[in-house]
Motif scaffolding. Structure first.
Motif, PDB file in Angstrom:
ATOM      1  N   MET A  47      27.947  46.227  40.859  1.00  0.00           N
ATOM      2  CA  MET A  47      27.859  46.254  39.427  1.00  0.00           C
ATOM      3  C   MET A  47      26.480  46.608  39.127  1.00  0.00           C
ATOM      4  O   MET A  47      26.349  46.044  37.808  1.00  0.00           O
ATOM      5  CB  MET A  47      28.435  44.627  39.177  1.00  0.00           C
ATOM      6  CG  MET A  47      29.754  44.250  39.589  1.00  0.00           C
ATOM      7  SD  MET A  47      30.156  42.591  39.150  1.00  0.00           S
ATOM      8  CE  MET A  47      30.454  42.516  37.590  1.00  0.00           C
ATOM      9  N   SER A  48      25.557  47.185  39.728  1.00  0.00           N
ATOM     10  CA  SER A  48      24.411  47.349  39.452  1.00  0.00           C
ATOM     11  C   SER A  48      23.985  48.202  38.158  1.00  0.00           C
ATOM     12  O   SER A  48      23.291  48.314  37.329  1.00  0.00           O
ATOM     13  CB  SER A  48      23.546  47.893  40.585  1.00  0.00           C
ATOM     14  OG  SER A  48      24.119  49.017  41.068  1.00  0.00           O
ATOM     15  N   ARG A  49      25.265  49.099  37.838  1.00  0.00           N
ATOM     16  CA  ARG A  49      25.262  50.151  36.718  1.00  0.00           C
ATOM     17  C   ARG A  49      26.230  49.605  35.648  1.00  0.00           C
ATOM     18  O   ARG A  49      26.444  50.279  34.652  1.00  0.00           O
ATOM     19  CB  ARG A  49      25.398  51.557  37.097  1.00  0.00           C
ATOM     20  CG  ARG A  49      24.761  52.170  38.373  1.00  0.00           C
ATOM     21  CD  ARG A  49      24.965  53.485  38.674  1.00  0.00           C
ATOM     22  NE  ARG A  49      26.370  53.862  38.384  1.00  0.00           N
ATOM     23  CZ  ARG A  49      26.881  55.012  37.935  1.00  0.00           C
ATOM     24  NH1 ARG A  49      25.740  56.002  38.051  1.00  0.00           N
ATOM     25  NH2 ARG A  49      28.147  55.426  37.601  1.00  0.00           N
ATOM     26  N   LEU A  50      26.697  48.398  35.906  1.00  0.00           N
ATOM     27  CA  LEU A  50      27.458  47.779  34.543  1.00  0.00           C
ATOM     28  C   LEU A  50      26.505  47.048  33.771  1.00  0.00           C
ATOM     29  O   LEU A  50      25.886  46.399  33.873  1.00  0.00           O
ATOM     30  CB  LEU A  50      28.229  46.499  35.376  1.00  0.00           C
ATOM     31  CG  LEU A  50      29.211  45.827  34.352  1.00  0.00           C
ATOM     32  CD1 LEU A  50      30.375  46.848  33.890  1.00  0.00           C
ATOM     33  CD2 LEU A  50      29.722  44.626  34.928  1.00  0.00           C
ATOM     34  N   ASP A  51      26.575  47.638  32.360  1.00  0.00           N
ATOM     35  CA  ASP A  51      25.805  47.227  31.368  1.00  0.00           C
ATOM     36  C   ASP A  51      26.358  46.264  30.304  1.00  0.00           C
ATOM     37  O   ASP A  51      25.559  45.429  29.444  1.00  0.00           O
ATOM     38  CB  ASP A  51      25.502  48.231  30.558  1.00  0.00           C
ATOM     39  CG  ASP A  51      24.682  49.479  31.160  1.00  0.00           C
ATOM     40  OD1 ASP A  51      24.083  49.376  32.082  1.00  0.00           O
ATOM     41  OD2 ASP A  51      25.220  50.855  31.041  1.00  0.00           O
ATOM     42  N   TYR A  52      27.637  46.085  30.501  1.00  0.00           N
ATOM     43  CA  TYR A  52      28.271  44.885  29.716  1.00  0.00           C
ATOM     44  C   TYR A  52      29.899  44.566  30.096  1.00  0.00           C
ATOM     45  O   TYR A  52      30.510  45.352  30.649  1.00  0.00           O
ATOM     46  CB  TYR A  52      28.339  45.753  28.184  1.00  0.00           C
ATOM     47  CG  TYR A  52      29.374  44.790  27.299  1.00  0.00           C
ATOM     48  CD1 TYR A  52      28.625  43.987  26.544  1.00  0.00           C
ATOM     49  CD2 TYR A  52      30.742  45.144  27.156  1.00  0.00           C
ATOM     50  CE1 TYR A  52      29.461  43.092  25.577  1.00  0.00           C
ATOM     51  CE2 TYR A  52      31.658  44.161  26.331  1.00  0.00           C
ATOM     52  CZ  TYR A  52      30.728  43.189  25.389  1.00  0.00           C
ATOM     53  OH  TYR A  52      31.700  42.527  24.646  1.00  0.00           O
ATOM     54  N   ILE A  53      29.789  43.303  30.044  1.00  0.00           N
ATOM     55  CA  ILE A  53      31.176  42.889  30.488  1.00  0.00           C
ATOM     56  C   ILE A  53      31.723  41.745  29.219  1.00  0.00           C
ATOM     57  O   ILE A  53      30.945  40.948  28.815  1.00  0.00           O
ATOM     58  CB  ILE A  53      31.376  42.294  31.741  1.00  0.00           C
ATOM     59  CG1 ILE A  53      32.618  41.903  32.349  1.00  0.00           C
ATOM     60  CG2 ILE A  53      30.286  41.053  31.903  1.00  0.00           C
ATOM     61  CD1 ILE A  53      32.753  41.699  33.871  1.00  0.00           C
ATOM     62  N   ASP A  54      32.859  41.895  28.926  1.00  0.00           N
ATOM     63  CA  ASP A  54      33.536  40.847  27.936  1.00  0.00           C
ATOM     64  C   ASP A  54      34.437  39.860  28.581  1.00  0.00           C
ATOM     65  O   ASP A  54      34.610  40.219  29.787  1.00  0.00           O
ATOM     66  CB  ASP A  54      33.966  41.441  26.696  1.00  0.00           C
ATOM     67  CG  ASP A  54      35.432  42.079  27.027  1.00  0.00           C
ATOM     68  OD1 ASP A  54      35.816  42.069  28.194  1.00  0.00           O
ATOM     69  OD2 ASP A  54      35.649  42.762  25.969  1.00  0.00           O
ATOM     70  N   SER A  55      35.054  39.054  27.930  1.00  0.00           N
ATOM     71  CA  SER A  55      35.814  38.068  28.268  1.00  0.00           C
ATOM     72  C   SER A  55      37.249  38.683  29.204  1.00  0.00           C
ATOM     73  O   SER A  55      37.652  38.250  30.014  1.00  0.00           O
ATOM     74  CB  SER A  55      36.389  37.026  27.546  1.00  0.00           C
ATOM     75  OG  SER A  55      37.222  37.538  26.321  1.00  0.00           O
ATOM     76  N   SER A  56      37.709  40.017  28.585  1.00  0.00           N
ATOM     77  CA  SER A  56      38.721  40.313  29.113  1.00  0.00           C
ATOM     78  C   SER A  56      38.532  41.234  30.491  1.00  0.00           C
ATOM     79  O   SER A  56      39.334  41.024  31.582  1.00  0.00           O
ATOM     80  CB  SER A  56      39.416  41.484  28.379  1.00  0.00           C
ATOM     81  OG  SER A  56      38.450  42.412  27.785  1.00  0.00           O
ATOM     82  N   GLY A  57      37.452  41.661  30.648  1.00  0.00           N
ATOM     83  CA  GLY A  57      36.611  42.336  31.983  1.00  0.00           C
ATOM     84  C   GLY A  57      36.482  40.995  33.042  1.00  0.00           C
ATOM     85  O   GLY A  57      36.809  41.184  34.036  1.00  0.00           O
ATOM     86  N   ILE A  58      36.055  40.061  32.682  1.00  0.00           N
ATOM     87  CA  ILE A  58      35.891  38.636  33.558  1.00  0.00           C
ATOM     88  C   ILE A  58      37.165  38.180  33.805  1.00  0.00           C
ATOM     89  O   ILE A  58      37.576  38.032  35.067  1.00  0.00           O
ATOM     90  CB  ILE A  58      35.114  37.446  32.641  1.00  0.00           C
ATOM     91  CG1 ILE A  58      33.540  38.179  32.534  1.00  0.00           C
ATOM     92  CG2 ILE A  58      35.081  36.431  33.524  1.00  0.00           C
ATOM     93  CD1 ILE A  58      32.705  37.022  31.817  1.00  0.00           C
ATOM     94  N   GLY A  59      38.203  38.185  32.886  1.00  0.00           N
ATOM     95  CA  GLY A  59      39.642  37.795  33.166  1.00  0.00           C
ATOM     96  C   GLY A  59      40.321  38.823  34.230  1.00  0.00           C
ATOM     97  O   GLY A  59      40.640  38.425  35.135  1.00  0.00           O
ATOM     98  N   SER A  60      39.797  40.227  34.194  1.00  0.00           N
ATOM     99  CA  SER A  60      40.360  40.913  35.281  1.00  0.00           C
ATOM    100  C   SER A  60      39.829  40.539  36.653  1.00  0.00           C
ATOM    101  O   SER A  60      40.640  40.866  37.626  1.00  0.00           O
ATOM    102  CB  SER A  60      40.099  42.455  35.026  1.00  0.00           C
ATOM    103  OG  SER A  60      40.812  43.075  33.939  1.00  0.00           O
TER     104      SER A  60
END
Length: 126
Positions: A47-60
């Motif tokens: 995840m070092s190049r992940l800039d943003y995560i929302d609740s649906s991404g966390i849910g996944s």
């Protein structure tokens, strides 16, 4: 979102870059489910190049964790940026996920000789 699949030794890896939001959850879940069809014992999500995560991404990610646990596998989240790691800590998700820095992942899972850990496991059982 950009996804890259790979294998490092016995570890299946998925690299996530960009934004992980509601628009990308279906693609991620489809790829993840195909990846775990072979029942890998260890999957890392880089995840070092992940800039943003929302609740649906966390849910996944939670769905993925549960799917892999049902197949007796282990999911590692590797190299989170501090901002994203804080979201996981605030939501107490760090109690469910194994979150590692890239260097800790390298030390524990890549640099270590897997034969030694098998021997260590046998010694612990006896």
């Amino acid at each position: 979102m950009e996804l890259k699949l790979g294998t490092t030794g016995k570890i299946k890896t998925i690299e996530i870059a960009g934004k992980f939001d509601i628009e990308s959850t279906e693609e991620f879940e489809s790829i993840f489910n195909k990846l775990i069809e072979s029942s890998p014992s260890l999957v890392s999500i880089e995840m070092s190049r992940l800039d943003y995560i929302d609740s649906s991404g966390i849910g996944s990610l939670i769905k993925s964790l549960n799917s892999l646990k049902n197949k007796k596998g282990k999911l590692l989240l590797v190299g989170m940026k501090p901002m994203i790691q804080n979201v996981f800590k605030l939501a107490k998700l760090d109690m469910f996920f194994e979150i590692l820095s890239s260097s800790d992942f390298q030390t524990r899972y890549i640099d270590g000789d897997s034969d030694d850990s098998d021997i260590d496991d046998l010694l612990k059982r006896n």
